[in-house]
Design an enzyme around this catalytic site. Structure first.
Site, short mmCIF file in Angstrom:
data_model
loop_
_atom_site.label_atom_id
_atom_site.label_comp_id
_atom_site.label_asym_id
_atom_site.label_seq_id
_atom_site.Cartn_x
_atom_site.Cartn_y
_atom_site.Cartn_z
N SER A 14 106.99 -19.70 3.72
CA SER A 14 107.50 -18.72 2.75
C SER A 14 108.36 -17.72 3.49
CB SER A 14 106.34 -18.00 2.07
OG SER A 14 106.86 -16.84 1.43
N HIS A 39 110.30 -22.13 1.16
CA HIS A 39 109.71 -21.53 -0.04
C HIS A 39 110.30 -20.14 -0.23
CE1 HIS A 39 106.43 -21.16 -3.01
NE2 HIS A 39 106.33 -19.91 -2.61
N ASP A 41 110.30 -16.77 -2.62
CA ASP A 41 109.50 -16.04 -3.60
C ASP A 41 110.36 -15.05 -4.37
OD1 ASP A 41 106.77 -17.05 -3.25
OD2 ASP A 41 107.04 -16.35 -1.19
N MET A 43 110.49 -12.27 -7.18
CA MET A 43 109.59 -11.34 -7.89
C MET A 43 110.41 -10.28 -8.60
SD MET A 43 106.67 -10.77 -5.01
CE MET A 43 106.10 -12.11 -3.95
N HIS A 72 110.07 -20.27 -6.15
CA HIS A 72 108.87 -19.88 -6.89
C HIS A 72 109.21 -18.63 -7.70
CE1 HIS A 72 104.42 -18.30 -6.36
NE2 HIS A 72 104.71 -18.57 -7.62
N MET A 74 108.39 -15.79 -9.88
CA MET A 74 107.34 -14.89 -10.38
C MET A 74 108.03 -13.83 -11.20
SD MET A 74 105.15 -14.79 -6.86
CE MET A 74 106.57 -15.39 -5.96
N MET A 143 98.05 -20.88 -7.08
CA MET A 143 98.02 -19.65 -6.28
C MET A 143 96.61 -19.44 -5.73
SD MET A 143 101.05 -18.51 -6.25
CE MET A 143 100.59 -17.13 -5.19
N GLY A 148 102.42 -11.61 -5.55
CA GLY A 148 103.06 -10.30 -5.42
C GLY A 148 103.34 -9.91 -3.98
N GLY A 150 102.84 -11.03 0.42
CA GLY A 150 102.39 -11.89 1.50
C GLY A 150 101.22 -11.23 2.22
N ASP A 182 99.48 -21.90 -2.41
CA ASP A 182 100.27 -20.77 -1.93
C ASP A 182 99.41 -19.51 -1.87
OD1 ASP A 182 102.26 -18.91 -1.43
OD2 ASP A 182 103.30 -19.19 -3.34
N GLY A 184 97.68 -17.00 1.60
CA GLY A 184 96.60 -16.86 2.58
C GLY A 184 96.29 -18.13 3.35
N GLY A 204 103.24 -18.08 4.77
CA GLY A 204 104.25 -17.08 5.11
C GLY A 204 103.87 -16.29 6.33
N SER A 205 102.99 -15.32 6.14
CA SER A 205 102.70 -14.39 7.24
C SER A 205 102.09 -15.10 8.45
CB SER A 205 101.77 -13.28 6.75
OG SER A 205 100.63 -13.83 6.13
#
Ligand code: DX5
Ligand code: ZN
Length: 227
Positions: A14, A39, A41, A43, A72, A74, A143, A148, A150, A182, A184, A204-205
């Site tokens: 991500s 990916h 995101d 938002m 994605h 959102m 999810m 909202g 990462g 997606d 964590g 992501g993170s």
């Protein structure tokens, strides 16, 4: 337009956690490290309490990408924006079940744009709501955090949802359904997510903070085989 690669699993870093001031270098680096999909995101500050990128930035990312862009959405009302994201370079378009009053119509609109369609579910939305749309989509994005941001913690209940969805897909003869998870995802929980039935991991993170993108992507990819 690029297709979803057939391989299993796929790793979809991500970009939310990358350094956007160096987006070209980041895209190049994450692809060189083995990313299968990028990916992205999107938002809107309405459906989720954060604002990220629109078609303009998707277009900028697409100029540097060789891997498919997994977009994605959102956003509260995705239908009016599907074409703009497709034209900007989205190769896969995913909408949230919670945002689509006429989900079948949204999925049709994505297919009209000649893109694979994904449907995403929030953590509290049961997979049972997919029963009558499953035959029409290429991918489901479950999810495993509240969308909202990462860097949140994986919600363990997601594992049961992945397994239930895989069973539902098999019962409908949809062995080809891609299940993307997606939120964590780390090298510590990737094996459980894959074993439950997922075949695309968003992360992501964990990847972008790891200091070694290639090693981390490899660890995620091999998580199931090495326990
Ligand atoms: C959350 C986004 C995710 C997020 C994942 O709303 O949909 O794609 O970037 O980031 P991590 O892997 O840090 O949870
Ligand atoms: Zn996402």
């Amino acid at each position: 337009m690029k297709q979803i690669p057939e391989d299993r699993p796929l790793i979809a870093p991500s970009l939310l956690s990358c350094d956007f001031s160096r987006i070209a270098e980041e895209v190049q680096a994450i692809e060189a490290a083995g990313a299968d999909l990028l990916h992205v995101d999107v938002m809107d500050g309405h459906f989720v309490p954060n604002i990220t990128v629109g078609p303009l930035i998707v277009d900028a990312i697409a100029r540097h990408a060789t891997r498919p862009l997994d977009v994605h959405l959102m956003i509260a009302e995705p239908d009016p924006y599907l074409q703009a994201f497709a034209e900007a370079g989205a190769d896969i378009l995913t909408v949230h079940w919670e945002t689509c009053a006429h989900l079948h119509r949204s999925v049709q609109a994505i297919h009209h744009l000649d893109r694979p369609a994904g449907v995403s579910l929030n953590p509290a939305t049961p997979v049972a709501v997919l029963e009558d749309i499953l035959d029409d989509v290429e991918m489901v994005l479950l999810m495993s955090v509240n969308p909202g941001f990462g860097g949140q913690r994986f919600i363990p209940r997601a594992l049961e949802k992945i397994a239930a969805l895989r069973t539902m897909a098999q019962a409908r003869g949809r062995d080809d359904l891609r299940i993307e998870v997606d939120g964590g995802i780390t090298r510590e929980n990737a094996a459980a997510v894959l074993t439950a039935g997922a075949d695309i991991l968003v992360s992501g993170s964990a990847i972008f903070r790891s200091g070694d993108y290639a090693a981390y992507i490899t660890a995620l990819r091999n998580a199931a085989s090495h326990g």
